[in-house]
Design an enzyme around this catalytic site. Structure first.
Site, PDB file in Angstrom:
ATOM      1  CG  ASP A 134      -1.924   1.121   1.229  1.00  0.00           C
ATOM      2  OD1 ASP A 134      -1.626   2.184   0.653  1.00  0.00           O
ATOM      3  OD2 ASP A 134      -3.016   0.939   1.784  1.00  0.00           O
TER       4      ASP A 134
ATOM      5  CB  ALA B  29     -11.856  -4.540  -3.236  1.00  0.00           C
ATOM      6  NE  ARG B  30     -17.153  -0.876  -5.810  1.00  0.00           N
ATOM      7  CZ  ARG B  30     -17.556  -1.163  -4.576  1.00  0.00           C
ATOM      8  NH1 ARG B  30     -17.219  -2.298  -4.013  1.00  0.00           N
ATOM      9  NH2 ARG B  30     -18.321  -0.331  -3.915  1.00  0.00           N
TER      10      ARG B  30
ATOM     11  CD  GLU C 197     -20.634  -6.116  -8.789  1.00  0.00           C
ATOM     12  OE1 GLU C 197     -21.511  -5.559  -8.119  1.00  0.00           O
ATOM     13  OE2 GLU C 197     -19.493  -6.280  -8.383  1.00  0.00           O
TER      14      GLU C 197
ATOM     15  CG  HIS D  78     -21.183  -6.172  -4.466  1.00  0.00           C
ATOM     16  ND1 HIS D  78     -20.900  -5.227  -5.428  1.00  0.00           N
ATOM     17  CD2 HIS D  78     -20.711  -5.673  -3.294  1.00  0.00           C
ATOM     18  CE1 HIS D  78     -20.286  -4.201  -4.848  1.00  0.00           C
ATOM     19  NE2 HIS D  78     -20.168  -4.442  -3.561  1.00  0.00           N
ATOM     20  CG  LEU D  79     -23.561 -11.898  -0.931  1.00  0.00           C
ATOM     21  CD1 LEU D  79     -23.748 -13.337  -0.438  1.00  0.00           C
ATOM     22  CD2 LEU D  79     -24.879 -11.136  -0.782  1.00  0.00           C
ATOM     23  N   GLY D  80     -20.162  -8.617   0.395  1.00  0.00           N
ATOM     24  CA  GLY D  80     -19.226  -8.200   1.443  1.00  0.00           C
ATOM     25  C   GLY D  80     -19.893  -7.426   2.570  1.00  0.00           C
ATOM     26  CB  ALA D  81     -21.428  -4.190   2.653  1.00  0.00           C
TER      27      ALA D  81
HETATM   28  N1  LIG Z   1     -17.542  -6.238  -1.471  1.00  0.00           N
HETATM   29  C1  LIG Z   1     -18.145  -5.341  -0.752  1.00  0.00           C
HETATM   30  O1  LIG Z   1     -19.326  -5.414  -0.475  1.00  0.00           O
HETATM   31  C2  LIG Z   1     -17.361  -4.184  -0.238  1.00  0.00           C
HETATM   32  C3  LIG Z   1     -16.308  -3.681  -0.957  1.00  0.00           C
HETATM   33  N2  LIG Z   1     -15.605  -2.606  -0.493  1.00  0.00           N
HETATM   34  C4  LIG Z   1     -14.480  -2.134  -1.302  1.00  0.00           C
HETATM   35  O2  LIG Z   1     -13.311  -2.238  -0.525  1.00  0.00           O
HETATM   36  C5  LIG Z   1     -12.502  -1.119  -0.771  1.00  0.00           C
HETATM   37  C6  LIG Z   1     -11.623  -0.865   0.434  1.00  0.00           C
HETATM   38  O3  LIG Z   1     -12.412  -0.444   1.535  1.00  0.00           O
HETATM   39  P1  LIG Z   1     -11.730   0.178   2.839  1.00  0.00           P
HETATM   40  O4  LIG Z   1     -10.680  -0.718   3.342  1.00  0.00           O
HETATM   41  O5  LIG Z   1     -12.834   0.568   3.737  1.00  0.00           O
HETATM   42  O6  LIG Z   1     -11.074   1.480   2.202  1.00  0.00           O
HETATM   43  P2  LIG Z   1      -9.825   2.280   2.727  1.00  0.00           P
HETATM   44  O7  LIG Z   1      -9.871   3.592   2.056  1.00  0.00           O
HETATM   45  O8  LIG Z   1      -9.769   2.244   4.212  1.00  0.00           O
HETATM   46  O9  LIG Z   1      -8.597   1.452   2.169  1.00  0.00           O
HETATM   47  C7  LIG Z   1      -8.181   1.467   0.848  1.00  0.00           C
HETATM   48  C8  LIG Z   1      -6.667   1.353   0.854  1.00  0.00           C
HETATM   49  O10 LIG Z   1      -6.226   1.222  -0.485  1.00  0.00           O
HETATM   50  C9  LIG Z   1      -4.975   1.890  -0.558  1.00  0.00           C
HETATM   51  N3  LIG Z   1      -4.601   2.184  -1.928  1.00  0.00           N
HETATM   52  C10 LIG Z   1      -4.986   3.233  -2.689  1.00  0.00           C
HETATM   53  N4  LIG Z   1      -4.372   3.181  -3.879  1.00  0.00           N
HETATM   54  C11 LIG Z   1      -3.593   2.079  -3.860  1.00  0.00           C
HETATM   55  C12 LIG Z   1      -2.708   1.504  -4.804  1.00  0.00           C
HETATM   56  N5  LIG Z   1      -2.518   2.070  -6.008  1.00  0.00           N
HETATM   57  N6  LIG Z   1      -2.087   0.367  -4.466  1.00  0.00           N
HETATM   58  C13 LIG Z   1      -2.274  -0.206  -3.254  1.00  0.00           C
HETATM   59  N7  LIG Z   1      -3.075   0.332  -2.310  1.00  0.00           N
HETATM   60  C14 LIG Z   1      -3.721   1.448  -2.613  1.00  0.00           C
HETATM   61  C15 LIG Z   1      -5.183   3.120   0.273  1.00  0.00           C
HETATM   62  O11 LIG Z   1      -3.962   3.694   0.672  1.00  0.00           O
HETATM   63  C16 LIG Z   1      -5.982   2.584   1.435  1.00  0.00           C
HETATM   64  O12 LIG Z   1      -5.153   2.259   2.500  1.00  0.00           O
HETATM   65  C17 LIG Z   1     -13.504   0.009  -1.053  1.00  0.00           C
HETATM   66  O13 LIG Z   1     -12.948   0.983  -1.867  1.00  0.00           O
HETATM   67  C18 LIG Z   1     -14.633  -0.697  -1.717  1.00  0.00           C
HETATM   68  O14 LIG Z   1     -14.491  -0.593  -3.105  1.00  0.00           O
HETATM   69  C19 LIG Z   1     -15.904  -2.024   0.691  1.00  0.00           C
HETATM   70  C20 LIG Z   1     -16.938  -2.484   1.452  1.00  0.00           C
HETATM   71  C21 LIG Z   1     -17.771  -3.576   1.013  1.00  0.00           C
HETATM   72  O1  LIG Z   2     -19.417  -0.352   0.613  1.00  0.00           O
HETATM   73  C1  LIG Z   2     -18.997  -0.796  -0.459  1.00  0.00           C
HETATM   74  O2  LIG Z   2     -18.072  -0.320  -1.097  1.00  0.00           O
HETATM   75  C2  LIG Z   2     -19.663  -1.960  -1.055  1.00  0.00           C
HETATM   76  O3  LIG Z   2     -19.198  -2.455  -2.040  1.00  0.00           O
HETATM   77  C3  LIG Z   2     -20.930  -2.438  -0.504  1.00  0.00           C
HETATM   78  O4  LIG Z   2     -21.832  -2.368  -1.571  1.00  0.00           O
HETATM   79  P1  LIG Z   2     -23.392  -2.510  -1.315  1.00  0.00           P
HETATM   80  O5  LIG Z   2     -23.781  -1.350  -0.444  1.00  0.00           O
HETATM   81  O6  LIG Z   2     -23.588  -3.801  -0.618  1.00  0.00           O
HETATM   82  O7  LIG Z   2     -24.034  -2.456  -2.647  1.00  0.00           O
END
Ligand SMILES: NC(=O)C1=CN([C@@H]2O[C@H](COP(=O)(O)OP(=O)(O)OC[C@H]3O[C@@H](n4cnc5c(N)ncnc54)[C@H](O)[C@@H]3O)[C@@H](O)[C@H]2O)C=CC1
Ligand SMILES: O=C(O)C(=O)COP(=O)(O)O
Length: 524
Positions: free
Chosen positions: A168, A228-229, A258, A276-279
């Protein structure tokens, strides 16, 4: 009545304060279902399904705030939101644990083939040899993106006896030490990890960070996870390495499109997937809905928001301190704009005294929005002021000065335009209010409110009397009047305040006198 559109499914318990507010009408429908009423809504609450595009901002002409009940805002066009003056907030912490736990569940499932085994047992098969798994214990877990979720995964991985590799570029030494990890290069992570999981936002730098070339650098038999995405692991590159057997398996909660349509990844037995169940836990959904609800209520109430994507975030304490200067700055921008009706190239703001210790970027944007609001026909606020200024070729800057002009706090704005410059100084006196204390080189002292008349004139006997007579002849009552001059018989200024607007005939009459250099009305 305030209208709020909730266009994705959200926890009703979390939304309850909005639903309970008698002055707020909450509509829980998709954007398509309210196509004809989009212009009515003041606020929009979404998850990841609603695509908040430039086109939607154009239709939602009354929109002031978008609340994302979750973390990722890649479904929201932030640039368009900013351009349209719409604040975007998210709920960054509410789903961290749920997503970390889901990732962990996916990792364990992937290495122990749980989804595949589950299907066979339910089909009356009892095949124990086909599902020999791999332990997590002793394996190296590569975490790309070490933010909230990445950090929580590391804590759990340590308990499972895994070695942790982190990449990171923005990870601070302090945070790394606190969690007991050290940052390595992407190449070090790729070549040493047995399992790699990505937890970055989807941005230009992270799109395809794992692709055909980078995956080729990983150990043969690597496992890859993306909770993540979609797009952070390039799907074409992953398919290539699944086909050639380099990747032992992948766990995917997210997809480039999706829901995935005709996606070849779904055909691999060693790829496990969730929609997409993470959250998607009761706890996370309550957290994120409650967080955005509170933020939106605060915003609609004129209070500060704490997790804005396109505004500086302020605590309540800081917001209270800034408020007086915010209002003063807005008025100062407006006054300058009305006094300088020429094209402007530069707006320079200087802060002196106690105001310089506050979040001046917010005050600068307020001043710019006051300035631009008086000369463009679109909504300008702190969100889009900087962008609109740039679009119009106006540069702006802010400076903190250690000058001591005697005021406890002082804002000075210097505007440079076509053949004309203008300088305005203002201060806020606690319990007394806003004062304008300087115009160009003149000292003056007036309260910036209502209908004002700014006159530049020669410091000669009879000028003030003549102005008073013209106003009296027109039956205009002068509420307050201040004068300022630099030297006896030189240039002078007057600032008069009225209870009602002045008509043009009066200002033209005043302008026609030889001793009067200019007459400008200012409506605040
Ligand atoms: N599957 C799901 O339902 C969910 C998916 N997510 C995804 O997870 C991602 C991360 O969430 P958080 O940890 O809360 O975000 P966060 O902002 O706390 O962490 C993201 C990290 O990525 C790092 N980063 C940025 N650019 C980078 C690069 N080029 N290389 C390596 N690291 C880099 C940042 O420095 C930061 O530490 C969100 O952006 C979201 O897209 C989040 C919640 C639910
Ligand atoms: O919080 C995020 O980034 C998520 O990906 C969660 O997405 P959702 O609210 O479950 O559609």
């Amino acid at each position: 009545m305030i209208h709020v559109l909730v266009s994705d499914s959200m926890s009703s318990e979390g939304l309850q304060p909005l639903l309970d507010a008698s002055h707020i009408n909450v509509v829980q429908k998709t954007v398509e279902e309210v196509e004809d009423e989009l212009h009515l809504f003041d606020a929009l609450l979404v998850r990841s399904a609603t695509k908040v595009t430039e086109d939607l901002f154009k239709k939602m002409t009354n929109l002031k705030i978008v609340g994302r009940a979750g973390v990722g805002v890649d479904n929201i066009d932030i640039e368009a939101a900013t351009k349209h003056g719409v604040v975007v907030i998210n709920a960054p912490n509410g789903n961290t644990i749920s997503t970390a736990e889901h990732t962990f569940a996916m990792m364990a499932s992937l290495l122990r083939h749980i989804p595949q085994a589950n299907v066979t047992v339910k089909s009356n098969e009892w095949n124990r040899t086909a599902f020999v798994g791999t332990e997590l214990y002793g394996k190296s877990l590569g975490i790309i993106g070490f933010g909230r979720i990445g950090g929580e995964i590391a804590k759990r991985a340590r308990v499972f006896g895994m070695n942790i590799l982190v990449f990171d570029p923005f990870l601070t030494k302090d945070r790394a030490e606190k969690i007991g990890v050290s940052n390595c290069t992407l190449d070090e992570l790729l070549t040493n990890a047995d399992i790699i999981t990505v937890h970055t936002p989807l941005i230009k730098e992270t799109r395809g960070i794992l692709n055909k070339e980078t995956i080729a650098k990983t150990k043969k038999g690597v496992y890859l996870l993306n909770c993540a995405r979609g797009g952070i692991i390039d799907e074409t590159g992953l398919i290539h390495h699944l086909e050639n057997g380099h990747v032992a398996g992948a766990a995917l909660d997210v997809f480039e499109v999706e829901p995935p349509v005709n996606n070849k990844l779904l055909k691999f037995d060693n790829v496990i997937v969730t929609p997409h169940l993470g959250a998607s836990t009761k706890e996370a959904q309550l957290n994120v809905a409650a967080q955005v609800t509170q933020e939106v209520l605060n915003f609609l109430d004129g209070k500060p928001v704490t997790s804005s994507i396109n505004l500086p975030t302020l605590t309540k304490e800081l917001f209270d301190k800034i408020q007086p200067f915010y209002h003063l700055a807005k008025k100062m921008g407006n006054i300058v704009s009305q006094c300088m009706k020429v094209p402007v190239q530069e707006v320079a703001i200087q802060y002196e005294g106690s105001v310089a210790e506050l979040e001046t970027s917010f005050i600068t944007k307020a001043l710019l929005s006051g300035f631009l609001g008086a000369r463009v026909d679109i909504t300008v606020n702190e969100v889009n002021a900087g962008m609109i200024a740039k679009e119009r070729g106006i540069t702006f800057s802010e400076k903190i000065t250690t000058n001591n002009s005697g005021y406890e706090n002082l804002l000075e704005v210097r505007v440079i335009g076509d053949n004309q410059n203008f300088v305005l100084r203002g201060t806020h006196v606690p319990h007394y209010g806003e004062r304008i204390v300087g115009i160009n080189d003149f000292n003056i002292d007036f309260y910036p409110t209502g209908y004002l008349l700014y006159i530049q004139h020669q410091d000669k006997p009879g000028v003030i009397g003549r102005v008073g007579k013209v106003l009296g002849d027109h039956e205009v009552n002068i509420a307050t009047m201040q004068v300022g001059r630099k030297e006896k018989g030189g240039e002078a200024i007057m600032m008069l305040a009225f209870d009602r607007p002045l008509d043009d005939t009066l200002t033209s009459q005043l302008s026609s006198y030889d001793d009067i250099v200019s007459v400008k009305t200012i409506d605040l």
